[in-house]
Write a protein that holds these residues in place. Sequence first.
Motif, PDB file in Angstrom:
ATOM      1  N   THR A  58       0.815  -1.225   0.000  1.00 46.89           N
ATOM      2  CA  THR A  58       0.000   0.000   0.000  1.00 46.89           C
ATOM      3  C   THR A  58       0.846   1.273   0.000  1.00 46.89           C
ATOM      4  O   THR A  58       0.504   2.242  -0.656  1.00 46.89           O
ATOM      5  N   LEU A  59       1.956   1.259   0.752  1.00 51.59           N
ATOM      6  CA  LEU A  59       2.742   2.489   0.908  1.00 51.59           C
ATOM      7  C   LEU A  59       3.555   2.782  -0.333  1.00 51.59           C
ATOM      8  O   LEU A  59       4.314   1.931  -0.797  1.00 51.59           O
ATOM      9  N   LEU A  60       3.424   3.976  -0.870  1.00 52.93           N
ATOM     10  CA  LEU A  60       4.151   4.336  -2.084  1.00 52.93           C
ATOM     11  C   LEU A  60       5.507   4.923  -1.684  1.00 52.93           C
ATOM     12  O   LEU A  60       5.578   5.917  -0.957  1.00 52.93           O
ATOM     13  N   ASP A  61       6.545   4.286  -2.173  1.00 56.12           N
ATOM     14  CA  ASP A  61       7.894   4.692  -1.807  1.00 56.12           C
ATOM     15  C   ASP A  61       8.690   4.937  -3.088  1.00 56.12           C
ATOM     16  O   ASP A  61       8.693   4.100  -3.996  1.00 56.12           O
ATOM     17  N   ALA A  62       9.354   6.092  -3.152  1.00 62.15           N
ATOM     18  CA  ALA A  62      10.001   6.501  -4.408  1.00 62.15           C
ATOM     19  C   ALA A  62      11.088   5.520  -4.854  1.00 62.15           C
ATOM     20  O   ALA A  62      11.327   5.371  -6.057  1.00 62.15           O
ATOM     21  N   ALA A  63      11.731   4.834  -3.915  1.00 61.93           N
ATOM     22  CA  ALA A  63      12.858   3.983  -4.306  1.00 61.93           C
ATOM     23  C   ALA A  63      12.451   2.552  -4.658  1.00 61.93           C
ATOM     24  O   ALA A  63      13.181   1.853  -5.352  1.00 61.93           O
ATOM     25  N   THR A  64      11.311   2.086  -4.171  1.00 60.54           N
ATOM     26  CA  THR A  64      11.032   0.653  -4.299  1.00 60.54           C
ATOM     27  C   THR A  64       9.692   0.288  -4.958  1.00 60.54           C
ATOM     28  O   THR A  64       9.536  -0.842  -5.421  1.00 60.54           O
ATOM     29  N   THR A  65       8.737   1.199  -4.993  1.00 61.92           N
ATOM     30  CA  THR A  65       7.384   0.815  -5.416  1.00 61.92           C
ATOM     31  C   THR A  65       7.276   0.707  -6.947  1.00 61.92           C
ATOM     32  O   THR A  65       7.638   1.646  -7.653  1.00 61.92           O
ATOM     33  N   PRO A  66       6.765  -0.415  -7.460  1.00 57.18           N
ATOM     34  CA  PRO A  66       6.557  -0.522  -8.909  1.00 57.18           C
ATOM     35  C   PRO A  66       5.379   0.353  -9.339  1.00 57.18           C
ATOM     36  O   PRO A  66       4.536   0.712  -8.522  1.00 57.18           O
ATOM     37  N   MET A  67       5.359   0.686 -10.637  1.00 59.53           N
ATOM     38  CA  MET A  67       4.310   1.577 -11.136  1.00 59.53           C
ATOM     39  C   MET A  67       3.327   0.770 -11.968  1.00 59.53           C
ATOM     40  O   MET A  67       3.693   0.230 -13.009  1.00 59.53           O
ATOM     41  N   LEU A  68       2.085   0.692 -11.511  1.00 64.53           N
ATOM     42  CA  LEU A  68       1.121  -0.251 -12.086  1.00 64.53           C
ATOM     43  C   LEU A  68      -0.015   0.479 -12.791  1.00 64.53           C
ATOM     44  O   LEU A  68      -0.959   0.948 -12.159  1.00 64.53           O
TER      45      LEU A  68
END
Length: 366
Positions: A142-152
């Motif tokens: 759930t948490l959006l993180d600039a370094a790790t979150t994929p873009m879906l």
Amino acid sequence: MNIIVTGCAGFIGSHLLERLLAQPDVRVTGWDLDDRRIIPLLDHPRLTFRQASYTEPAALAWLEQDVAQADWLVHLGAVCQPARYNTEPLLTIHANFLDSVPIVEMASRHGVPLLFTSTSEVYGRTLGSYAPAGQVLAPHQTLLDAATTPMLLGPIQHQRWTYACAKQLTERLIYAHHHDRGLPFAIVRPFNFFGPRMDYLPGLEGEGTPRVLPMFVSAVLRGEPMQLVDGGHARRTITSIHDAIDALMAIIERPQAFLNHFYNIGNPANEVSMRELAEQLRLAFARMTGEARFLDHPIEEVSGGAFYGPGYEDCDRRIMDITQEQARLAWFPQHSLQALLDEVVDYYWARFGDSSRRAATEDVRA
Ligand code: UGA
């Protein structure tokens, strides 16, 4: 400091301009087609306003002369209205990617730091939205993180995602210029900034479908129901424009410390569903005007397809991790949702309260 700002008279631009010009050592050359939001600033001795589009070749050559002398190029110019992403996809791709290409390239040619306002929408839907119903979600879902979150993002036919995709490609272009040619950059991802001068109030300041809060505020002032798309379950973190500008100013004032990073700029303490936002707005109107009639202002449901047309798909949730931003920028968003809504209601009630009262009286008589 000599700063170029594209889109300087938009919602974010007008607030940024005010704060930049309040600094004694800052000169701004601002580009925009429309000057309505910055009329009080137009005579400022340290503002040069170029009322021109930066998409024509002659204007681009002119802009490049400005950029060659600059300490910062702040690129805010964009079309940011979900109702247009699926109905005007070509415009969306041009305004948010193709028109940015020459701007990124000129910053890169001159080695001028580029601050680009992208969007929280680049993350698309959360991983958690694809999990089986009822599953307990892990933070990374759930948490959006600039370094790790994929873009879906959804399929091409769901043209809602043209905007996110165009912004994402601009981010990737900037990052590639940084990698290959050393372009200094800061990429800011806004999370639902609102405040005075936001977008426009449909039916009162313009025609069309802006973002959710101006839609709701306009509906209340005109005595129309607030419309909740798909039940109002989508969640957003509502961020005061003043907190947002604090973050941008921190980056601009100390580029040596803050360059070459991605920033999620938003206030996770203000996460609400759209239904809760509508309910909180009713309370804010009653609180700020002293008129109890707002407490039961009508709310009605509408489907995404009926409201936005085919090709609309929604981001389920935008809750982010801002620990990196807080540590790096020493920046802490200050404005609660209630404070933000009170300021918004106060601002628009001063402008449109009389017509709202007249309409309410006529309704009672009828
Ligand atoms: C928009 C832009 O697409 C983002 O790029 C931008 O970063 C973001 O606004 C922002 O404000 O920062 P979104 O949050 O989806 O994204 O746009 P809104 O139009 O404000 O919609 C928010 C939610 O409210 C959606 O679920 C939408 O369906 C709903 N909505 C909108 C309503 O329920 N009623 C309305 O009248 C309008």
